[in-house]
Design a protein around this motif. Sequence first.
Motif, short mmCIF file in Angstrom:
data_model
loop_
_atom_site.label_atom_id
_atom_site.label_comp_id
_atom_site.label_asym_id
_atom_site.label_seq_id
_atom_site.Cartn_x
_atom_site.Cartn_y
_atom_site.Cartn_z
N HIS A 145 0.82 -1.21 0.00
CA HIS A 145 0.00 0.00 0.00
C HIS A 145 0.86 1.26 0.00
CE1 HIS A 145 -3.96 -1.77 0.46
NE2 HIS A 145 -3.43 -2.64 1.28
N HIS A 146 2.16 1.11 0.13
CA HIS A 146 3.03 2.27 0.19
C HIS A 146 4.34 1.98 -0.54
CE1 HIS A 146 4.34 -0.27 3.50
NE2 HIS A 146 5.52 0.29 3.38
N ILE A 147 5.05 3.05 -0.87
CA ILE A 147 6.34 2.93 -1.55
C ILE A 147 7.37 2.39 -0.58
CG2 ILE A 147 8.22 4.25 -2.59
CD1 ILE A 147 6.12 6.17 -3.68
N VAL A 148 8.13 1.42 -1.03
CA VAL A 148 9.26 0.90 -0.26
C VAL A 148 10.49 1.50 -0.94
CG1 VAL A 148 10.44 -1.16 0.59
CG2 VAL A 148 7.96 -1.21 0.25
N LYS A 157 13.43 -2.47 2.12
CA LYS A 157 13.28 -3.62 1.23
C LYS A 157 13.82 -4.88 1.90
CE LYS A 157 13.68 -0.76 -2.90
NZ LYS A 157 14.48 -0.45 -4.08
N ALA A 158 14.96 -4.76 2.58
CA ALA A 158 15.54 -5.91 3.28
C ALA A 158 14.63 -6.37 4.41
CB ALA A 158 16.93 -5.55 3.82
N ASP A 159 14.04 -5.41 5.12
CA ASP A 159 13.12 -5.75 6.20
C ASP A 159 11.90 -6.49 5.67
OD1 ASP A 159 12.25 -5.55 9.01
OD2 ASP A 159 10.73 -4.16 8.22
N LEU A 160 11.37 -6.03 4.56
CA LEU A 160 10.21 -6.69 3.96
C LEU A 160 10.58 -8.10 3.51
CD1 LEU A 160 7.27 -6.24 3.19
CD2 LEU A 160 8.05 -5.37 0.99
N TRP A 161 11.76 -8.27 2.96
CA TRP A 161 12.21 -9.60 2.55
C TRP A 161 12.33 -10.52 3.76
CZ3 TRP A 161 16.77 -12.30 3.65
CH2 TRP A 161 16.92 -13.49 2.94
N GLU A 162 12.91 -9.99 4.84
CA GLU A 162 13.04 -10.78 6.08
C GLU A 162 11.68 -11.26 6.58
OE1 GLU A 162 15.41 -11.41 8.87
OE2 GLU A 162 16.98 -11.22 7.37
N VAL A 206 8.51 -5.84 -4.69
CA VAL A 206 7.37 -5.11 -4.13
C VAL A 206 6.65 -4.45 -5.30
CG1 VAL A 206 6.65 -3.25 -2.60
CG2 VAL A 206 8.63 -4.66 -2.01
N ASP A 207 5.33 -4.61 -5.31
CA ASP A 207 4.52 -4.07 -6.39
C ASP A 207 3.35 -3.32 -5.77
OD1 ASP A 207 2.98 -3.59 -8.64
OD2 ASP A 207 2.40 -5.67 -8.91
N MET A 208 3.17 -2.07 -6.15
CA MET A 208 2.03 -1.31 -5.67
C MET A 208 0.94 -1.25 -6.73
SD MET A 208 3.87 1.97 -3.90
CE MET A 208 2.30 2.78 -3.69
#
Length: 118
Positions: A2-5, A11-16, A23-25
């Motif tokens: 829902h938001h820009i990474v 990005k690393a945190d989201l991958w973890e 990531v696709d918005m």
Amino acid sequence: SHHIVADSAAKADLWEKSGACAVDMETLGIVEAADEAGLPWVAVRAIVDSASDTLPSACLTTLRADGHVATGRLLWMLCRSPLILCHLARLAGNTALARRHLSQAFERWAKSHVVPNP
């Protein structure tokens, strides 16, 4: 998302947390509408920025709520921070390359699914 990474740490945190490799918005609205209607969906995306790329925070100020670029804000930002033009040029080049690769992949897929005339 829902938001820009925008930065490599996020990005690393989201991958973890999720194991996501991208990531696709832009597809989110289509996915939500298809799910709500009980329709199947598929998304094919080309990635423009890598996990190590960081979008300058000044660029984020040029985006409108709908995700489109506010041209006036972009021009103002470039007047105040002309070096950001280098980042935008690289992003534009990556976007053009991604668009070409996506078009080529679609053409190959379409040709492989052509039904011959009887």
